[in-house]
Design an enzyme around this catalytic site. Structure first.
Site, PDB file in Angstrom:
ATOM      1  CG  ASP A  83      17.106  18.870  32.626  1.00 50.05           C
ATOM      2  OD1 ASP A  83      16.491  19.618  33.386  1.00 50.05           O
ATOM      3  OD2 ASP A  83      18.319  19.018  32.357  1.00 50.05           O
TER       4      ASP A  83
HETATM    5  C1  GLC Z   1      20.533  20.959  34.160  1.00 47.22           C
HETATM    6  C2  GLC Z   1      19.311  21.847  34.019  1.00 47.22           C
HETATM    7  C3  GLC Z   1      19.035  22.277  32.601  1.00 47.22           C
HETATM    8  C4  GLC Z   1      20.360  22.453  31.876  1.00 47.22           C
HETATM    9  C5  GLC Z   1      20.968  21.073  31.731  1.00 47.22           C
HETATM   10  C6  GLC Z   1      22.363  21.126  31.099  1.00 47.22           C
HETATM   11  O1  GLC Z   1      20.291  19.951  35.078  1.00 47.22           O
HETATM   12  O2  GLC Z   1      18.098  21.373  34.597  1.00 47.22           O
HETATM   13  O3  GLC Z   1      18.301  23.515  32.655  1.00 47.22           O
HETATM   14  O4  GLC Z   1      20.158  23.030  30.582  1.00 47.22           O
HETATM   15  O5  GLC Z   1      21.038  20.374  32.964  1.00 47.22           O
HETATM   16  O6  GLC Z   1      23.236  21.795  31.952  1.00 47.22           O
END
Ligand code: GLC
Length: 739
Positions: free
Chosen positions: A266
Site C-alpha cells: 500500500d
Molecule cells: C491508499 C489506499 C489504497 C490505494 C492506494 C493508492 O492509501 O489504502 O487502497 O490503492 O493508497 O491510492
C-alpha cells in the site's frame, strides 16, 4: 548424423535471418515461448541496479521497467469503482488532463448486494476496459476486507460480512478485469478492517477466525480468480507490517496458496528494508522516502527497496536470491500486462459502461421494507412527489479517499426522479437538512454549491410544509464521502445517521403516510424511526447512473432484487466487535475477541434480532419455496451432496430471488456458528413461474478450520442444509449425515 542436419539447418536459418537484417528475437521478447523461459532470459540480462530499480515506484502510480531491454514501465491506478484521474508525477493533486473523466460504477457493497456473479463479471470487464484504455497495467482494486464493524470508513469499498459471498463475487470481477490484459490487485491483504490507526494498529486474531473469516476471499482471488497482484495492507499482524509480513506473504499467500503473482505495498506501507527483502514484498509504492512521513519530493531512490537495498547487496550484507525472486514475479506481471501484444484495446467513458453500471445498480438496490405496498409509485396516479434530503442531489463520486473519481457525469437521484417523472408528475425538492457542503477531493470538484444560509429549523419547516401536500414524500439521506462518514482514513463516530436526519424523518412520518426513506450509504445505520416509515430502500453509492437506477426501482420499472451483504444491527452494541469492546482498539492494539462470530454468526449465537438481516431484501412480487430435499441421506468426505428446492413466483410480475443455502453442523468438537452461507443462486421468475434451484456441495462446505491441526476438518455427524431468503428467513431444512 541427424544432429548435424539439425545444426546446419539452424545455422542456415540464422544466416538467412541475419542476411535479411533480422536477428533472432530474444527469448524474453518471444511470446510464443513458455513464460518461465522468457522470465529467466530477461532476468539473466538484467544488471543488479536494474533489478533493484523495478522493485520500487518511480512516481506516484508507476514503477520503472528496464529501458535498456525494452521492458515497459508498470502503470497502476486506483480504484475499485472507476479509473482515478491523472495526478502529477510525484503529487496527489490533479494533473489537469482533459481526457480522463471516467464512468463511475457502483460501490462494491452494491455489487455484493446484487448476489449476482454475472454482474461481478460485467463489472470487472467494464472497469477493466476503462483501465486498459487509459493504459493502466494494474487496477488497484477490488477490496475484500470483511465487514467487522459498521463504523469502518471503507466498508463501502468492500463486499460485506460473509467470506463465502465475498469469495464468490470477487472471482468474476478479477476474471473480467484481467481479460483486458490488466492486472487486478486484490486489497488490502490482510485484516484491514478499520481506518482508525490504520498505519499502526497491530491486529490480534485467532487462526480459526483468520482462516474462516478474513482470508477466504483473498484465497479465492488467488486460487480461483488467479489474480495477478495483491496489495499488502498498512496495519500490522503479529507485530509485522502486512506489506512485508512473513506469515501472511511467505507462509500463507505463497507457501499455502501457491500465489505466483506480485505483491505490491500500500502507498507508504513499507517501513523496513530487511523485512521488505525477506518477507515477501515485490514492489514498494508510496508517498515519499520514509514510508508515511513527509520527505523530499521525488525521493524514490531513497525508498526502502531502492538505494538502501542496493547498498546492502553491494556491501555483501544480503544476497540477490530474494531480489531475483522479486524480479521474476515482476517480469511475469509485465509479460501478462504491458508486454502482452494480444491484449484488447479497452474503451473509456462509454454508454455501454454507463449501462453496465446502471444494471449493477438496479440489481444491487435493496428494498428493506414496503408496508402496504407504498412502493412502487404509480406515476400515472401521482400528481406531486416531494423529494427531501441532501443526498438527493449531492454528488457521491467525489471524495471518500483513493476511490474518488472525476466522472464523465453523475445523474443524481433527484435528477433521475425528475427525468423519469417527466411532465406527468410534479417533483418538488427541499433540502431538509444540511450535511456536508464540500464537494472536492484532491483537486477534483463536483461543481455543486451546497452552501446554505437557512437554519436547521427553517429547512425542517420548509420540508414539513411541502410534505403535507404531497402524494408521496421521498426522503433521500444517509451518509456521504466526507471525513468520519463513508471515507478512507477515518472511521464513523456513531451508527446513527448524521446531521439530525432522524428528526427530519420522524417529522415527515407524522405528516405523510406515503413516506419512502432511501438510505444512500455503504454502511449500516441506526433507524429509530423504522416502525414509523412504511417504505425503506437501501440505495448504495450507485455511481454515474445513480439517479436512473434509483428512479426505476422507486416507480417499478425495475423490480428490486438486491439482498444485504451485511447485517444492520439495531444498535452498535448488537455488533460483535462493539459488544466485546474491541473496536477500534487502543495503544496500537486491537484484538478480534469475537473470533469467527462476525455479523449474522454473532446474531445467531447471541440470539440477537437484527434491524435487517444479512441476505435480506424484498421484491415487488412474492415468492413461495417448496421443501428442500437432498439426493442422499449420507455423504462422505470424498462425496458430494445435492440439494434441490422449487421456488415459485406467486405474484403478478416478474422478479428475481436470491435463494440462499446455509449449512449447520449440529454437533462439533469446537464451537461453530449456528449456520454459515455455503451457496446462493439468483433466479429470475416470471409471474406464476416455478424453477428448481439446486446446490451441490462437497465436504469443504462442512469443514471448519482446526487451528491445532492447522487444517480444515469435516467432522462426521449430523448436518442440516437450510434454504432461506435471508439469514433469518428460513424456508426449509433437510438433515443429512457425513459418514
Ligand atoms: C491508499 C489506499 C489504497 C490505494 C492506494 C493508492 O492509501 O489504502 O487502497 O490503492 O493508497 O491510492
Amino acid at each position: 548424423m541427424f544432429r548435424n542436419i539439425k545444426a546446419s539447418a539452424l545455422l542456415l536459418v540464422g544466416i538467412s535471418l541475419s542476411l535479411f537484417g533480422q536477428t533472432p528475437r530474444a527469448v524474453y521478447l518471444d511470446d510464443t515461448r513458455p513464460m518461465n523461459e522468457r522470465v529467466e532470459d530477461a532476468l539473466s540480462r538484467m544488471t543488479v541496479q536494474e533489478k533493484v530499480a523495478v522493485c520500487h515506484a518511480q512516481s506516484k502510480f508507476s514503477s520503472t521497467g528496464v529501458p535498456r531491454l525494452g521492458i515497459p514501465e508498470l502503470w497502476t491506478m486506483d480504484g475499485p469503482h472507476g479509473i482515478r484521474p491523472e495526478v502529477f508525477w510525484d503529487e496527489w493533486s490533479q494533473a489537469g488532463w482533459t481526457n480522463d473523466s471516467c464512468i463511475a460504477f457502483p460501490a462494491l457493497t452494491c455489487l455484493a448486494a446484487s448476489w449476482d456473479k454475472e454482474m461481478a463479471l460485467l463489472y470487472g470487464k467494464s472497469i477493466g476496459e476503462e483501465a486498459r484504455y487509459r493504459n493502466k497495467n494494474v487496477l488497484l482494486g477490488p477490496g475484500v476486507n470483511i465487514y467487522r464493524s459498521p463504523l469502518n470508513g471503507r466498508n463501502f469499498e468492500y463486499m460485506g460480512e460473509d467470506p463465502f459471498l465475498a469469495s464468490k463475487m470477487v472471482v468474476p470481477y478479477i476474471k473480467g478485469v484481467q481479460q483486458n490484459g490488466v492486472a487486478a490487485c486484490v486489497k488490502h491483504f490482510a485484516l484491514n478492517n478499520q481506518e482508525t490507526d490504520r498505519f499502526g494498529v497491530n491486529v490480534t486474531v485467532d487462526d480459526r477466525a483468520l482462516y474462516e473469516i478474513y482470508l477466504p476471499a483473498f484465497k479465492a482471488a488467488v486460487q480461483e480468480g488467479e489474480v495477478w497482484t495483491i496489495m499488502g495492507s498498512y496495519n500490522l499482524y503479529k507485530n509485522q507490517h502486512c506489506c512485508h509480513n512473513q506469515y501472511l506473504l511467505n507462509d500463507i499467500l505463497r507457501g499455502e496458496w501457491g500465489f505466483k503473482g506480485a505483491v505490491i505495498s500500500d502507498w507508504g506501507g513499507v517501513s523496513n528494508t530487511r523485512e521488505a527483502i525477506f518477507n515477501g514484498l515485490d514492489i514498494e509504492f508510496g508517498t515519499w522516502t520514509d514510508g508515511l512521513k513527509t520527505g523530499t519530493s521525488n525521493a524514490y531512490d531513497n525508498y526502502y527497496l531502492a538505494k538502501p537495498y542496493l547498498q546492502l547487496i553491494q556491501k555483501g550484507e544480503v544476497g540477490t536470491k530474494e531480489l531475483d525472486d522479486k524480479v521474476r514475479r515482476i517480469l511475469r506481471l509485465a509479460f501478462l500486462t504491458s508486454m502482452d501484444r494480444n491484449k484488447p484495446f479497452g474503451s473509456f467513458g462509454t454508454e455501454e459502461h454507463a449501462l453496465a453500471g446502471r444494471k449493477i445498480a438496479e440489481e444491487g438496490i435493496v428494498l428493506l421494507k414496503n408496508k402496504n405496498n407504498v412502493l412502487p409509485i404509480d406515476l400515472s396516479k401521482t400528481k406531486r412527489i416531494v423529494v427531501i434530503g441532501e443526498n438527493a442531489l449531492k454528488k457521491m463520486t467525489v471524495g471518500g479517499g483513493s476511490s474518488s473519481l472525476k466522472v464523465k457525469y453523475e445523474l443524481s437521484p433527484l435528477d433521475g426522479i425528475k427525468k423519469r417523472a417527466g411532465a406527468q408528475t410534479e417533483i418538488v425538492y427541499a433540502r431538509g437538512y444540511v450535511g456536508d457542503a464540500t464537494g472536492s477531493y484532491n483537486g477534483v470538484v463536483t461543481g455543486q454549491d451546497l452552501s446554505e444560509k437557512r437554519s436547521a429549523d427553517e429547512l425542517l419547516a420548509e420540508a414539513c410544509t411541502l410534505a403535507k401536500t404531497a402524494d408521496y414524500v421521498i426522503f433521500i439521506g444517509g451518509l456521504n464521502k466526507s471525513e468520519n462518514q463513508d471515507s478512507e482514513g477515518a472511521d464513523r463516530l456513531s451508527l446513527s445517521l448524521p446531521y439530525h436526519q432522524d428528526k427530519v424523518i420522524e417529522e415527515l412520518a407524522k405528516l405523510n403516510k406515503n413516506l419512502v426513506v432511501v438510505n444512500i450509504s455503504g454502511n449500516a445505520v441506526a433507524m429509530p424511526w423504522v416502525n414509523k416509515v412504511p417504505a425503506i430502500v437501501q440505495g448504495w453509492f450507485l455511481g454515474t447512473e445513480a439517479g436512473t437506477a434509483l428512479a426505476e426501482v422507486l416507480v417499478g420499472d425495475v423490480n428490486p432484487s438486491g439482498k444485504l451483504p451485511f447485517s444492520f444491527p439495531v444498535k452498535l452494541e448488537d455488533n460483535a466487535a462493539h459488544a466485546l469492546g474491541e473496536f477500534p482498539g487502543k495503544d496500537h492494539q486491537v484484538t478480534y475477541n469475537e473470533g469467527i462470530f462476525v455479523g449474522y454468526r454473532w446474531h445467531d449465537k447471541q440470539n440477537i434480532k437484527p434491524l435487517f438481516s444479512f441476505g435480506h431484501g424484498l421484491s415487488y412480487t412474492t415468492f413461495e419455496y417448496g421443501k428442500v430435499s437432498a439426493d442422499k441421506k449420507e455423504t462422505s468426505a470424498a462425496d458430494k451432496v445435492t440439494f434441490t428446492v422449487d421456488v415459485k413466483n406467486t405474484g403478478k410480475r416478474e422478479g428475481s430471488e436470491v435463494v440462499q443455502l446455509y449449512i449447520s453442523d449440529l454437533k462439533s468438537s469446537l464451537p461453530r456458528p449456528l449456520k454459515e452461507l455455503k451457496g446462493f443462486e439468483k433466479v429470475s421468475l416470471k409471474a406464476g413461474e416455478t424453477k428448481t434451484v439446486s446446490f451441490t456441495i462437497d465436504s469443504s462446505a462442512l469443514s471448519f478450520f482446526d487451528a491445532d491441526k492447522h487444517a480444515w476438518v469435516a467432522e462426521p455427524g449430523d448436518f442440516e442444509a437450510i434454504v432461506a431468503a435471508s439469514s433469518t428467513d428460513i424456508k426449509s431444512k433437510v438433515g443429512f449425515k457425513l459418514k
